[in-house]
Enzyme design. Structure first.
Site, mmCIF file in Angstrom:
data_model
loop_
_atom_site.group_PDB
_atom_site.id
_atom_site.type_symbol
_atom_site.label_atom_id
_atom_site.label_comp_id
_atom_site.label_asym_id
_atom_site.label_seq_id
_atom_site.Cartn_x
_atom_site.Cartn_y
_atom_site.Cartn_z
ATOM 1 N N ASN A 25 0.989 -1.293 -0.100
ATOM 2 C CA ASN A 25 0.081 0.030 0.170
ATOM 3 C C ASN A 25 0.916 1.245 0.028
ATOM 4 O OD1 ASN A 25 -1.817 1.920 0.359
ATOM 5 N ND2 ASN A 25 -2.245 1.311 2.531
ATOM 6 N N LYS A 81 0.231 4.268 -0.366
ATOM 7 C CA LYS A 81 -0.825 5.344 0.179
ATOM 8 C C LYS A 81 -0.629 6.617 -0.846
ATOM 9 C CE LYS A 81 0.154 3.651 4.738
ATOM 10 N NZ LYS A 81 -0.132 3.835 6.295
ATOM 11 N N HIS A 92 -9.671 1.104 4.474
ATOM 12 C CA HIS A 92 -8.324 1.426 5.117
ATOM 13 C C HIS A 92 -8.502 2.333 6.273
ATOM 14 C CE1 HIS A 92 -4.280 2.660 6.031
ATOM 15 N NE2 HIS A 92 -3.916 1.518 5.613
ATOM 16 N N GLU A 149 -7.204 4.772 7.433
ATOM 17 C CA GLU A 149 -6.866 6.250 7.156
ATOM 18 C C GLU A 149 -8.171 6.768 6.442
ATOM 19 O OE1 GLU A 149 -3.286 5.807 5.030
ATOM 20 O OE2 GLU A 149 -2.198 5.196 7.125
ATOM 21 N N GLU A 157 -5.301 -4.869 10.666
ATOM 22 C CA GLU A 157 -4.300 -3.780 10.816
ATOM 23 C C GLU A 157 -4.592 -2.961 12.128
ATOM 24 O OE1 GLU A 157 -2.338 -2.574 6.863
ATOM 25 O OE2 GLU A 157 -4.221 -1.616 7.106
ATOM 26 N N GLY A 191 2.036 2.723 10.684
ATOM 27 C CA GLY A 191 2.997 3.735 10.379
ATOM 28 C C GLY A 191 3.632 4.448 11.721
ATOM 29 N N SER A 198 3.246 -1.679 10.580
ATOM 30 C CA SER A 198 4.895 -1.516 10.772
ATOM 31 C C SER A 198 5.570 -3.025 10.307
ATOM 32 C CB SER A 198 5.049 -1.164 11.948
ATOM 33 O OG SER A 198 4.520 0.295 12.345
HETATM 34 C C1 PEP Z 1 -0.876 0.285 6.029
HETATM 35 O O1 PEP Z 1 -1.028 1.510 5.576
HETATM 36 O O2 PEP Z 1 -1.821 -0.478 5.791
HETATM 37 C C2 PEP Z 1 0.151 -0.105 6.574
HETATM 38 C C3 PEP Z 1 0.328 -1.220 7.433
HETATM 39 O O3 PEP Z 1 1.355 0.783 6.898
HETATM 40 P P1 PEP Z 1 2.564 0.671 7.803
HETATM 41 O O4 PEP Z 1 3.191 -0.514 7.161
HETATM 42 O O5 PEP Z 1 3.389 1.746 7.137
HETATM 43 O O6 PEP Z 1 2.268 0.580 9.296
#
Ligand code: PEP
Length: 261
Positions: free
Chosen positions: A12, A14, A99, A101, A171, A177, A217
């Protein structure tokens, strides 16, 4: 692991990179290792909408797949700014819905996520539906309740027939992040719960086919601790997927785990 399916690594990106040339460079950097291991690991890239076409051309015949980061639930009409599953179908195999976000910044509700998932599946796209609890839910011991409700609502318009094209990504929002990845034991328990709720919602047979990912992460140093979990079918990778070398290493580690597993 889902029935007869490869592990999935979903990248992803983003709202990155801001330059189309950099997006193509990133694909160039990822392709050699991802193609080499495509018989062991399914890799799907999720660039921003404007880069989909260019990336699609680069991925043609490589075995690497493409996805959009969102879609709308109608196929066409007066919905300014939206992109429909019917439009994505020509370029993409995948779409990401729900997601955290989008839930946080754009007010997406479980009901909207359910409509998006159903629309994408009806257009023959495969779907990654993201679920996960906030830090405050986790701390209060309410994570399971929150995640179960998101899965139940998100799947409310899906059926068992969709199961081989359906992926749920767990998640935890506090892990996205932040560099604070979830303890694998916690991830395992929640992924087990997700599979149970999928079974209750669309049927036990379907629950065996649906793939469940961990995201939050993930990097080349910790990916093994997730993909080696019995119920984990891969990872959704954000930040680390923007670095070609790092993402390639994640692909290599995952391929090695499944080679031995
Ligand atoms: C994500 O955006 O779905 C995600 C898991 O981000 P990150 O790996 O940066 O935590």
């Amino acid at each position: 692991m889902g029935v007869a399916q490869l592990p999935l690594l979903a990248a992803n990106w983003k709202m990155n990179p801001i330059d189309g040339g950099a997006a193509l460079d990133l694909v160039k950097g990822i392709l050699p290792v991802a193609s080499e291991h495509s018989d062991r690991v399914e890799v799907a890239l999720f660039p921003p909408f404007p880069w989909l076409l260019g990336v699609a051309e680069m991925l043609d015949q490589t075995g690497i797949e493409l996805g959009a980061q969102d879609c709308f639930w109608e196929m066409s009409g007066a919905y300014t700014g939206e992109v429909s599953p019917a439009m994505l179908k020509g370029w993409c195999q995948w779409v990401l819905v729900g997601h955290s976000e989008r839930r946080a910044y754009l007010g997406e509700t479980d009901e909207m996520v359910a409509r998006k998932a159903a629309a994408a599946l009806s257009s023959d796209l495969s779907v990654i539906m993201c679920v996960g609890e906030l830090d405050e839910h986790y701390v209060a011991g309410k994570g399971d309740e929150v995640v179960s409700a998101q899965v139940r609502s998100g799947l409310s318009s899906c059926s068992a027939d969709d199961s081989s094209r359906l992926v749920i990504a767990y998640e935890p929002i506090w892990a996205i992040g932040t560099g604070k990845s979830a303890d694998p034991e916690h991830a395992y328990k929640t992924m087990r719960l997700i599979r149970r709720v999928v079974g209750e919602t669309i049927g036990a047979g379907a629950a065996r086919k649906v793939r469940v990912l961990y995201g939050g992460s993930v990097n080349s140093g910790n990916v093994e601790s997730y993909v080696e979990l019995p119920l984990c079918d891969g990872c959704l990778v954000g930040g680390a997927s923007l670095k070609a070398e790092e993402f390639s290493e994640i692909v290599k580690v995952t391929a090695a785990v499944y080679a031995h597993g």
